[in-house]
Design an enzyme around this catalytic site. Structure first.
Site, PDB file in Angstrom:
ATOM      1  N   HIS A  48       0.857  -1.025  -0.172  1.00  0.00           N
ATOM      2  CA  HIS A  48      -0.170  -0.038  -0.095  1.00  0.00           C
ATOM      3  C   HIS A  48       0.981   1.196  -0.073  1.00  0.00           C
ATOM      4  O   HIS A  48       0.660   1.983  -0.773  1.00  0.00           O
ATOM      5  CB  HIS A  48      -1.001  -0.081   1.230  1.00  0.00           C
ATOM      6  N   GLU A  49       1.641   1.219   1.030  1.00  0.00           N
ATOM      7  CA  GLU A  49       2.670   2.591   1.075  1.00  0.00           C
ATOM      8  C   GLU A  49       3.622   2.771  -0.407  1.00  0.00           C
ATOM      9  O   GLU A  49       3.909   3.845  -0.662  1.00  0.00           O
ATOM     10  CB  GLU A  49       3.306   2.394   2.380  1.00  0.00           C
TER      11      GLU A  49
ATOM     12  N   HIS B  90       1.593   4.405  -2.891  1.00  0.00           N
ATOM     13  CA  HIS B  90       1.718   5.883  -2.841  1.00  0.00           C
ATOM     14  C   HIS B  90       3.056   6.583  -2.987  1.00  0.00           C
ATOM     15  O   HIS B  90       3.277   7.652  -3.735  1.00  0.00           O
ATOM     16  CB  HIS B  90       1.338   6.246  -1.004  1.00  0.00           C
TER      17      HIS B  90
ATOM     18  N   GLU C 226      -4.781   7.594  -3.368  1.00  0.00           N
ATOM     19  CA  GLU C 226      -5.470   6.199  -2.797  1.00  0.00           C
ATOM     20  C   GLU C 226      -5.449   5.312  -3.959  1.00  0.00           C
ATOM     21  O   GLU C 226      -5.326   4.030  -3.804  1.00  0.00           O
ATOM     22  CB  GLU C 226      -6.771   6.630  -2.161  1.00  0.00           C
TER      23      GLU C 226
END
Lengths: 498, 498
Positions: free
Chosen positions: A263-264, A267, A293
């Site tokens: 997830h990170e 980003h 997102e």
């Protein structure tokens, strides 16, 4: 120096201050000793004020006014026009609010966040209620200063998702809610627990997880020359142009760290993909929170929780963690994709996640349309959880008090989380058609083409295009939740034997 | 708000910016990814400029002028007068220099430091010479703007050691040089290598050293609630009021990390001992660079390299590092106190260290008195090394190019290192008389009384007293190098059987 160049200089100066503010915030959440909070808060407040003064100065106003004149616009190319548009937007969102109100917002937020922490700890809604009331009141006032398309809530949506309105979100969310509920209901009715016991009763060495995650981010394309990975209680990514840092958390009990890491990293790949020529430029930023997102959710879910990715990753994982030696990739894949009703949004699976958001959107809209009073939020929350997920939190800490956003005055932020999932589904659908053999590439652990597609088609454009325009350019149509629904049905049908 | 309160507010605002700048610098030297230097430099330049603008603003000038009027001074107590004195000093040192010159200094320093790095790498003095010339020229110009007591060099000495002048330093250094040379000559003549082979052919696990150092700093009184220990190529301490961070470096080949740790802890105890009421206050700072260095050298040498401290520490060390199992505290103590002529200042022992400084002071003074030309510094350096230490560097990298200071324009800084050693000796002589059984306390690993003495008598006063006044208050007389000489004779006599 031309007026346009003046604007670029102001933009760079603002970014220089902002980068310092970001580092102060990063440090606060990763390395700062506990006794240093007071000095840190004061330094942050000082820099925030210097930032605000520069952004709203008479000089900035003059430059903005000048560049928005028809005569000035006539000489500009597309990029310049877009740069002036975004700079004007940033300026106006601050300039229109009186300084006194900005100061009050900051004070109220500090108090409200501190009250919220205590309220959540004690699970006592009444402790937080007066602060919620104050925040809603202030934010309604702010909306009047900023201005809005149809209704006050739009002024806040526009901060996180420029160009969106409450009405537009409602139109997208309505069918989405219905479809998600029906998928969830079908799944829950099955009463299945797919996959193997890959975590139960096992321990996963945290140092090994860290090393593994560090390696994995690099494999996905994260550039350590311009970044680093640290620990944080709540993982986050801090984008500071040539310095994009990710954080992660680890539990001995499971391997959830893999998915917060992907997830990170999603980003971070967005931030690292922004064009370096535009560092400090008004366009050198993400399109919207929802678009940000979309990148994190794409790498977390569409890539990270896919069958192909697990086929690639599992052998590496089993080599590293001997407690997985009797498990299979198939069993692991199904286990990490279990769907369950949960009280807590941040623990929600892909199927129920957007229902958590829909609930919050209903509430925020109700508050801003004066259809719900702050004191009713706790009860409305419980009723909606019952309606959407068939569970009712007994504890406000697991209900209305679980998120920090309202205490920070961030109304209008939640929808972006859901929009991120929708963008991700729709864009992934497109890129799967454009990248030959993407699934095979993932099985091989080859993410270059995917990363480059996203970089070229999204990241490199900064915020030149607004979200709606970008979605149209990428996918040929406006945002539509059916891609999200189709994706979930395709993925979870086989897992839940539906 | 009174004018005095206005001044305090400005002082706090400046400190808020400075703390942010310090964090950026700390991060740059500990955690920053290598590719982030450009953005970091720009953020630092931006904040430096905001700091400069605030310090030299017309508002600040008005406040300073007002507070220096006789009528205003008449109503002030001692602390207020001192605060105005120090704030005025900070203001004037900046305000008197034209903005253009400040910008040029910054540009010249950036180029000179980069050239110095290359020159040192290639050991090529000619590469650095034009930058040295430029720096000397600029700093002579700056001295004229700032003003001075007797000669231009005084303007720069005053930055690091307020109240000192070249003449005063000459008066102190002259007998010091003679005495140090005579001690050194006696020692070298002995051709002894005291102590045991405690490091030779051994390895010391770096992770164990880190844990040990972390423990040791805590034992000395360093407060981790307001600090942390990190790695750095060149150890340093960063004091940010309620956040005082230390750094250290480690080699597998020896345990030198223990002494860089005690050194940095000494700096940190000073910073942590500043009164918290004075964070952001004009008086909430160290007296001078020399006083700061006195604290680090005291903990590094007077405590850390003493027989008593090694008696306390050695058993702990031997427990941790099995390769020391055949060594003794006595053998370890003598080994870490070997005296040798070295080319490199930062590797120098206690006996020769101040001779390295005296050499640099001779050169700087010659440059500012127009008695030495920049192009002669290499040769003069070599001749002086021959004179003071009987060795001649063949390589400018081990001679005139070894220190960063001149490339950064920091003329006048070096004397403070030597003054630190002198202050330390004189103050330690006093406090040994005032603390009953200090040596026994150290053998017991009890540093509380020493720490508290320094805190109460020095740290808690910030910079209320100037260095000369503080030395008189503490020791009853002015600074005198004979304490340093006596200390060295007492310590090294037995080690070298003199």
């Amino acid at each position: 120096m031309s007026t346009y160049e003046d604007m670029l200089e102001i933009s760079e100066q603002l970014r220089n201050i902002q980068r310092a503010l970001y580092l102060l915030a990063w440090d606060e959440r990763t390395h700062m000793p506990e006794g240093a909070i007071e000095g840190r808060s004061e330094s942050k407040a000082e820099l925030s004020q210097l930032y605000h003064k520069k952004l709203t100065s008479e000089k900035t106003k003059k430059v903005i006014d000048e560049l928005n004149k028809e005569s000035a616009q006539a000489d500009m190319d597309e990029v310049q026009k877009a740069a002036v548009r975004e700079m004007t937007r940033d300026f106006e969102r601050r300039y229109k609010i009186p300084d006194e109100l900005i100061k009050e917002m900051s004070k109220v937020s500090t108090k409200a966040q501190s009250a919220w922490e205590k309220a959540r700890e004690k699970s006592d809604f009444e402790l937080f209620l007066p602060h919620l009331e104050k925040q809603v009141e202030l934010k309604k006032e702010v909306a009047e200063y900023i201005g809005y398309e149809n209704e006050p809530y739009d002024a806040h949506v526009d901060e996180y998702e420029p160009g969106f309105t409450a009405e537009k979100i409602e139109r997208i969310f309505k069918p989405m809610k219905k479809n998600l509920s029906s998928i969830a209901t079908e799944i829950f009715a099955k009463e299945l627990e797919p996959g193997e016991d890959v975590f139960e009763g096992k321990k996963f060495d945290v140092e090994k997880q860290k090393k593994f995650c560090e390696w994995l981010a690099g494999e996905l394309g994260y550039d350590y020359k311009h970044g680093r990975l640290d620990d944080a209680v709540h993982p986050f990514t801090m984008g500071m142009d040539d310095d994009v840092r990710i954080t992660n958390r680890y539990s001995e009990e499971n391997l959830n760290s893999l998915f917060s890491l992907t997830h990170e990293t999603g980003h971070a790949l967005y931030e690292q993909g922004l064009p370096s020529d535009w560092y400090g430029h008004p366009l050198g930023q993400r399109i919207s929170m929802g678009y940000h997102e979309s990148q994190s959710r794409m790498w977390e879910n569409f890539v990270g929780r896919s069958k192909e990715f697990i086929d690639y990753l599992f052998p590496e994982l089993r080599d590293e963690f001997s407690s997985l030696e009797e498990n299979t990739a198939e069993g692991f894949y199904k286990r990490i994709n279990r769907v369950k009703p949960t009280f807590i949004r941040v623990e929600a699976d892909e199927v129920t996640y957007n229902l958590h958001i829909a609930l919050r959107f209903d509430l925020e809209l109700g508050l801003f349309r004066d259809e719900i009073e702050p004191e009713e939020t706790k009860t409305v929350w419980e009723n909606k959880m019952d309606e959407y997920l068939d569970i009712v939190p007994e504890d406000p800490a697991e209900g209305v008090l679980q998120d920090i956003h309202w205490s920070a005055g961030q109304f209008g932020y939640f929808p972006s989380y859901a929009l991120g999932n929708l963008y991700a589904a729709q864009i992934y659908d497109t890129l799967e058609g454009e990248i030959d053999g993407l699934r095979d590439q993932i099985v091989q652990g080859n993410f270059d083409e995917l990363k480059n597609w996203l970089r070229e088609n999204i990241h490199q454009h900064g915020r030149k295009h607004k979200a709606a325009e970008m979605t149209k350019r990428l996918t040929g149509e406006g945002l539509d939740a059916r891609y999200h629904i189709d994706y979930l049905e395709d993925k979870y049908g086989p897992i839940y034997e539906i």
